[in-house]
Structures are given as structure tokens and as C-alpha cells.
Design a protein around this motif. Structure first.
Motif, PDB file in Angstrom:
ATOM      1  N   ARG A 246       0.846  -1.202   0.000  1.00 38.39           N
ATOM      2  CA  ARG A 246       0.000   0.000   0.000  1.00 38.39           C
ATOM      3  C   ARG A 246       0.883   1.254   0.000  1.00 38.39           C
ATOM      4  NH1 ARG A 246      -2.519  -2.387   5.297  1.00 38.39           N
ATOM      5  NH2 ARG A 246      -0.267  -2.626   5.401  1.00 38.39           N
ATOM      6  N   THR A 247       1.883   1.261   0.887  1.00 39.21           N
ATOM      7  CA  THR A 247       2.798   2.404   1.007  1.00 39.21           C
ATOM      8  C   THR A 247       4.229   1.865   1.056  1.00 39.21           C
ATOM      9  OG1 THR A 247       2.854   2.360   3.412  1.00 39.21           O
ATOM     10  CG2 THR A 247       1.033   3.592   2.405  1.00 39.21           C
ATOM     11  N   PRO A 248       5.245   2.737   0.965  1.00 39.36           N
ATOM     12  CA  PRO A 248       6.630   2.245   1.005  1.00 39.36           C
ATOM     13  C   PRO A 248       6.947   1.449   2.275  1.00 39.36           C
ATOM     14  CG  PRO A 248       6.571   4.506   0.218  1.00 39.36           C
ATOM     15  CD  PRO A 248       5.173   4.183   0.660  1.00 39.36           C
ATOM     16  N   GLU A 249       6.233   1.753   3.369  1.00 39.79           N
ATOM     17  CA  GLU A 249       6.504   1.036   4.628  1.00 39.79           C
ATOM     18  C   GLU A 249       6.154  -0.450   4.521  1.00 39.79           C
ATOM     19  OE1 GLU A 249       4.896   4.167   4.641  1.00 39.79           O
ATOM     20  OE2 GLU A 249       6.926   4.930   5.060  1.00 39.79           O
ATOM     21  N   ASP A 250       5.290  -0.805   3.567  1.00 37.18           N
ATOM     22  CA  ASP A 250       4.908  -2.224   3.404  1.00 37.18           C
ATOM     23  C   ASP A 250       5.949  -3.016   2.615  1.00 37.18           C
ATOM     24  OD1 ASP A 250       2.486  -1.850   4.663  1.00 37.18           O
ATOM     25  OD2 ASP A 250       1.417  -1.417   2.801  1.00 37.18           O
ATOM     26  N   LEU A 251       6.836  -2.327   1.915  1.00 41.26           N
ATOM     27  CA  LEU A 251       7.749  -3.028   1.006  1.00 41.26           C
ATOM     28  C   LEU A 251       8.897  -3.652   1.782  1.00 41.26           C
ATOM     29  CD1 LEU A 251       7.744  -0.367  -1.830  1.00 41.26           C
ATOM     30  CD2 LEU A 251       6.393  -2.476  -1.680  1.00 41.26           C
ATOM     31  N   CYS A 252       9.234  -4.869   1.448  1.00 37.30           N
ATOM     32  CA  CYS A 252      10.278  -5.582   2.181  1.00 37.30           C
ATOM     33  C   CYS A 252      10.826  -6.688   1.290  1.00 37.30           C
ATOM     34  CB  CYS A 252       9.720  -6.165   3.480  1.00 37.30           C
ATOM     35  SG  CYS A 252       8.263  -7.206   3.236  1.00 37.30           S
ATOM     36  N   GLY A 253      11.864  -7.332   1.771  1.00 37.55           N
ATOM     37  CA  GLY A 253      12.420  -8.479   1.053  1.00 37.55           C
ATOM     38  C   GLY A 253      13.654  -8.163   0.230  1.00 37.55           C
ATOM     39  N   LEU A 254      13.907  -6.856  -0.016  1.00 40.06           N
ATOM     40  CA  LEU A 254      15.043  -6.526  -0.876  1.00 40.06           C
ATOM     41  C   LEU A 254      16.375  -6.930  -0.233  1.00 40.06           C
ATOM     42  CD1 LEU A 254      16.152  -5.333  -3.444  1.00 40.06           C
ATOM     43  CD2 LEU A 254      16.061  -3.053  -2.403  1.00 40.06           C
ATOM     44  N   ASP A 255      16.526  -6.691   1.064  1.00 38.32           N
ATOM     45  CA  ASP A 255      17.797  -7.056   1.728  1.00 38.32           C
ATOM     46  C   ASP A 255      18.043  -8.558   1.617  1.00 38.32           C
ATOM     47  OD1 ASP A 255      18.178  -4.457   2.387  1.00 38.32           O
ATOM     48  OD2 ASP A 255      17.467  -4.653   4.461  1.00 38.32           O
ATOM     49  N   GLU A 256      16.984  -9.352   1.776  1.00 36.54           N
ATOM     50  CA  GLU A 256      17.136 -10.813   1.714  1.00 36.54           C
ATOM     51  C   GLU A 256      17.479 -11.246   0.283  1.00 36.54           C
ATOM     52  OE1 GLU A 256      14.813  -9.197   3.332  1.00 36.54           O
ATOM     53  OE2 GLU A 256      15.362  -9.754   5.380  1.00 36.54           O
ATOM     54  N   LEU A 257      16.871 -10.590  -0.701  1.00 35.72           N
ATOM     55  CA  LEU A 257      17.197 -10.924  -2.089  1.00 35.72           C
ATOM     56  C   LEU A 257      18.636 -10.527  -2.422  1.00 35.72           C
ATOM     57  CD1 LEU A 257      13.867  -9.813  -3.811  1.00 35.72           C
ATOM     58  CD2 LEU A 257      14.680 -12.159  -3.531  1.00 35.72           C
ATOM     59  N   LYS A 258      19.036  -9.339  -1.941  1.00 32.20           N
ATOM     60  CA  LYS A 258      20.401  -8.863  -2.221  1.00 32.20           C
ATOM     61  C   LYS A 258      21.460  -9.788  -1.638  1.00 32.20           C
ATOM     62  CE  LYS A 258      20.069  -3.870  -2.832  1.00 32.20           C
ATOM     63  NZ  LYS A 258      20.202  -2.566  -2.179  1.00 32.20           N
ATOM     64  N   ALA A 259      21.115 -10.500  -0.592  1.00 34.00           N
ATOM     65  CA  ALA A 259      22.084 -11.406   0.052  1.00 34.00           C
ATOM     66  C   ALA A 259      22.307 -12.679  -0.763  1.00 34.00           C
ATOM     67  CB  ALA A 259      21.579 -11.767   1.454  1.00 34.00           C
ATOM     68  N   LEU A 260      21.498 -12.889  -1.804  1.00 36.17           N
ATOM     69  CA  LEU A 260      21.629 -14.129  -2.585  1.00 36.17           C
ATOM     70  C   LEU A 260      22.737 -14.000  -3.629  1.00 36.17           C
ATOM     71  CD1 LEU A 260      17.814 -14.815  -3.121  1.00 36.17           C
ATOM     72  CD2 LEU A 260      19.379 -16.100  -1.643  1.00 36.17           C
ATOM     73  N   PRO A 261      23.459 -15.094  -3.884  1.00 32.58           N
ATOM     74  CA  PRO A 261      24.511 -15.035  -4.891  1.00 32.58           C
ATOM     75  C   PRO A 261      23.922 -14.782  -6.280  1.00 32.58           C
ATOM     76  CG  PRO A 261      24.124 -17.304  -4.176  1.00 32.58           C
ATOM     77  CD  PRO A 261      23.308 -16.422  -3.278  1.00 32.58           C
ATOM     78  N   GLY A 262      24.529 -13.843  -7.002  1.00 30.57           N
ATOM     79  CA  GLY A 262      24.060 -13.562  -8.366  1.00 30.57           C
ATOM     80  C   GLY A 262      22.916 -12.574  -8.413  1.00 30.57           C
ATOM     81  N   PHE A 263      22.578 -11.938  -7.271  1.00 30.83           N
ATOM     82  CA  PHE A 263      21.445 -10.998  -7.256  1.00 30.83           C
ATOM     83  C   PHE A 263      21.594  -9.938  -8.350  1.00 30.83           C
ATOM     84  CE2 PHE A 263      19.943  -6.781  -6.099  1.00 30.83           C
ATOM     85  CZ  PHE A 263      18.590  -7.010  -5.923  1.00 30.83           C
ATOM     86  N   ASP A 264      22.777  -9.298  -8.431  1.00 37.23           N
ATOM     87  CA  ASP A 264      22.952  -8.177  -9.373  1.00 37.23           C
ATOM     88  C   ASP A 264      22.734  -8.603 -10.821  1.00 37.23           C
ATOM     89  OD1 ASP A 264      23.473  -6.464  -7.354  1.00 37.23           O
ATOM     90  OD2 ASP A 264      25.648  -6.769  -7.418  1.00 37.23           O
ATOM     91  N   ARG A 265      23.117  -9.810 -11.146  1.00 34.71           N
ATOM     92  CA  ARG A 265      23.006 -10.287 -12.537  1.00 34.71           C
ATOM     93  C   ARG A 265      21.632 -10.846 -12.860  1.00 34.71           C
ATOM     94  NH1 ARG A 265      25.178 -14.899 -13.178  1.00 34.71           N
ATOM     95  NH2 ARG A 265      25.951 -15.236 -11.071  1.00 34.71           N
TER      96      ARG A 265
END
Ligand code: FES
Length: 339
Positions: A246-265
Motif C-alpha cells: 500500500r505504502t513504502p513502509e509495506d515493502l520488504c524483502g530486498l535485503d534478503e534478495l540482495k544477500a543471494l549469490p548472483g542478485f545483481d546479474r
């Protein structure tokens, strides 16, 4: 111990545990009884009682229409056998469990606030027995005093350490989520029964992955993305990850995704909000997540293996868009309807 026969199939199984419903008894015996929500909401597990007596604690479950009730149809996820039964019910090998559901008492080993209304709960199985499930599946959680069960999707990956992790959103007025948030502390216990569900990662598919999450639907989508990036056999697959709040405060999960190998690619994270009037400094996408997916990937949607999770209206709108505007075959769209 009642025996349940499915008319016309030659299949029969026993209801070995007294607290089991007919659906669980069949699945734990390895049979492909048709089901989706396991919660009385979807109607996929309807059956006709031919012979015998059942216990039906919730005869007005939402999946039963007035016509169903008049015709004597029942729900296998809500009924128990009191005597030997003969029933008529849809079965299909595609519903047969890959990992048989198991029920055990687990201990809360950690909890962490993710957003103002989503908490990560990590449960430890006894004796660190393997956490056997597929990315994207769910388990039924029940308090030892009987409150529940309620279906929640795992956010982690299957593991040999007995860790079952869930990102759970507080549901206004929800008995189980309220008790999880307000009462359960580290060291507390919960009964886990799982895995269930068909919206699991199809690792054998050569297609790129499209994850579309709304609200607490982030939990199974995180598990799917983790499954793709941690599997060396899926190295060639890209993950397009859409998350609507609904708002930016609801958004999450990016830190966990960034921790995965190959995230940037390999990961393309696209958050969006539906209530920009409450976020004057938001410069990202706004609107309903299915409309944003359609605008950005419309012509190429049919090349993805699509996974969705979130509130029922979001899942319904997204499924319709994928089928009608995206021409995505039904077999490439994976979700478990919760109600
Ligand atoms: Fe039984 Fe959905 S109503 S599986």
C-alpha cells in the motif's frame, strides 16, 4: 482406525491419527486427493459420501454453496471419518505429495519485525529433523491449546537443520496471527503440519521466473527466489520479482534478495505502491501490481513460469491478466488460494 475407500478408483487408505481430516489421511498415505487451500475456502476437495458416518465440525464452510449442502457434498479438508467410509472424490497424480505431510511440535527460535505488520518467525523442529518441503509450499500452524489451524507459507528453503521460517502478516481480528504476534515468544511452541500446496518451484522448467507478491505473499515468493538462486542447475534463469504494497513502509524483502549469490546479474526487483497519496516522496511505480506487470512485461509474459501469492483479489486479478492479456498457459501459473 477407519478405512476410507474412494469409489471407482480402487484406492483406499486408513485414517490413522484421530485428529486427521479425510484429506490429510489420504495425502499422508501418498494419494493424490484434489485440494488447494486446506482451509474450507476453495471447494477443490469436495466429496460425496456414499457409505459410512463422518464428523463435520464446519458444515457451513465458505466453499459449500446452498446447492452443495442440499446435494450432500462435503469437504475432505474439514471432515473426519467416524466409521469406515466409501466416498466419491476427484483424485489425480498431480496432487500426490512429493514430501508426505508430517505433524510435529516446534519451538520458536527467533522472531524479527520485518515491517510494522509482518514478522519473521523461525521455528525449530525437534531433533533438528529435516525440514522437507519445496520452495513455495505452506504448512498449517496450530497452537497446542487447539487454536488454529491456519495456513502460512514458508519463506526459507528446505534444510537439514529443522528450520521452518515464515513471514506472517497480522490479520486484523485474526485469532491465530493475533496470538502469534501478541503471545508467542522465543521458546514458545506451535504444532506444524506440512508441507502442503502446489505452487512450488518447478526447477525443471527452462523458463525465466516471474514472482508477483502482494502483502504477506512475499513469504513464498522469497522462498521461490531463494530456490532459484541457490540451485546451481537453475543458473541460467532470471528472476523478475514484483512486490506490491500500500505504502513504502509495506515493502520488504530486498535485503534478503540482495544477500543471494548472483542478485545483481539475475534478479530484477520491482516494488510498487497502490496508495501514493500517503507517500509524497515516492518516485517508483504506483498502481495495482497486476497492471504494472502487464504494462512492463505484457508482450513477453508467456515466456515466464509465473508464481503469485497475496490477498485473494490480487491473485484473482493477476491470474486473469496473465491468462487473458498475457496468453500465459494455465500450466505456467502457480498459486495456492488462501481465504
Ligand atoms: Fe478443502 Fe480448499 S476447501 S482444500
Amino acid at each position: 482406525m477407519p478405512t476410507i475407500k474412494i469409489e471407482g478408483t480402487g484406492e483406499q487408505f486408513e485414517q490413522t491419527e484421530s485428529q486427521d481430516c479425510i484429506l490429510r489421511a489420504g495425502l499422508t498415505a501418498g494419494y493424490g486427493l484434489a485440494y488447494e487451500c486446506n482451509s474450507g475456502g476453495c471447494g477443490t476437495c469436495k466429496f460425496q459420501l456414499i457409505e459410512g458416518e463422518i464428523e463435520e465440525p464446519w458444515p457451513t464452510a465458505p466453499a459449500l454453496s446452498a446447492r452443495d449442502i442440499k446435494k450432500g457434498r462435503k469437504l475432505a479438508c474439514q471432515c473426519k471419518a467416524k466409521t469406515d467410509l466409501v466416498i466419491k472424490m476427484r483424485t489425480d497424480p498431480e496432487y500426490a505429495p512429493i514430501n508426505l505431510p508430517a505433524r510435529f511440535e516446534a519451538t520458536l527460535s527467533s522472531r524479527r519485525d520485518v515491517t510494522s505488520d509482518i514478522v519473521e518467525f523461525c521455528f525449530q523442529a525437534p531433533d533438528s529433523s529435516d525440514a522437507k518441503f519445496l520452495p513455495g509450499q505452506y504448512a498449517m500452524l496450530t497452537f497446542p491449546d487447539g487454536r488454529g489451524p491456519r495456513a502460512y507459507s514458508m519463506s526459507n528453503l528446505p534444510n537439514g537443520d529443522g528450520v521452518w521460517e515464515f513471514w506472517i502478516r497480522r490479520k486484523p481480528g485474526g485469532e491465530v496471527s493475533g496470538a502469534l504476534f501478541d503471545e508467542l515468544r522465543v521458546g514458545g511452541r506451535i504444532v506444524v503440519d506440512g508441507p502442503y500446496g502446489h505452487a512450488y518451484l518447478r526447477a525443471e522448467s527452462e523458463r525465466d521466473i516471474l514472482c508477483i507478491a502482494g502483502g504477506s505473499g512475499i513469504s513464498p515468493m522469497l522462498s521461490i527466489a531463494r530456490g532459484v538462486l541457490m540451485d546451481p542447475d537453475m543458473e541460467g534463469r532470471q528472476v523478475h520479482f514484483y512486490f506490491g504494497g500500500r505504502t513504502p513502509e509495506d515493502l520488504c524483502g530486498l535485503d534478503e534478495l540482495k544477500a543471494l549469490p548472483g542478485f545483481d546479474r539475475r534478479v530484477h526487483y520491482r516494488p510498487a505502491i497502490s496508495m501514493p497519496e500517503y507517500a509524497s516522496d515516492w518516485t517508483g511505480d504506483t498502481g495495482f501490481i497486476h497492471e504494472i506487470v502487464e504494462n512492463q512485461l505484457g508482450n513477453e509474459l508467456s515466456r515466464f513460469e509465473c508464481y503469485l501469492a497475496g490477498p485473494p483479489p490480487m491473485v484473482q486479478a493477476t491470474t486473469k491478466m496473465l491468462q487473458l492479456q498475457g496468453n500465459v498457459p494455465t500450466g505456467q501459473i502457480h498459486y495456492d488460494p488462501f481465504y
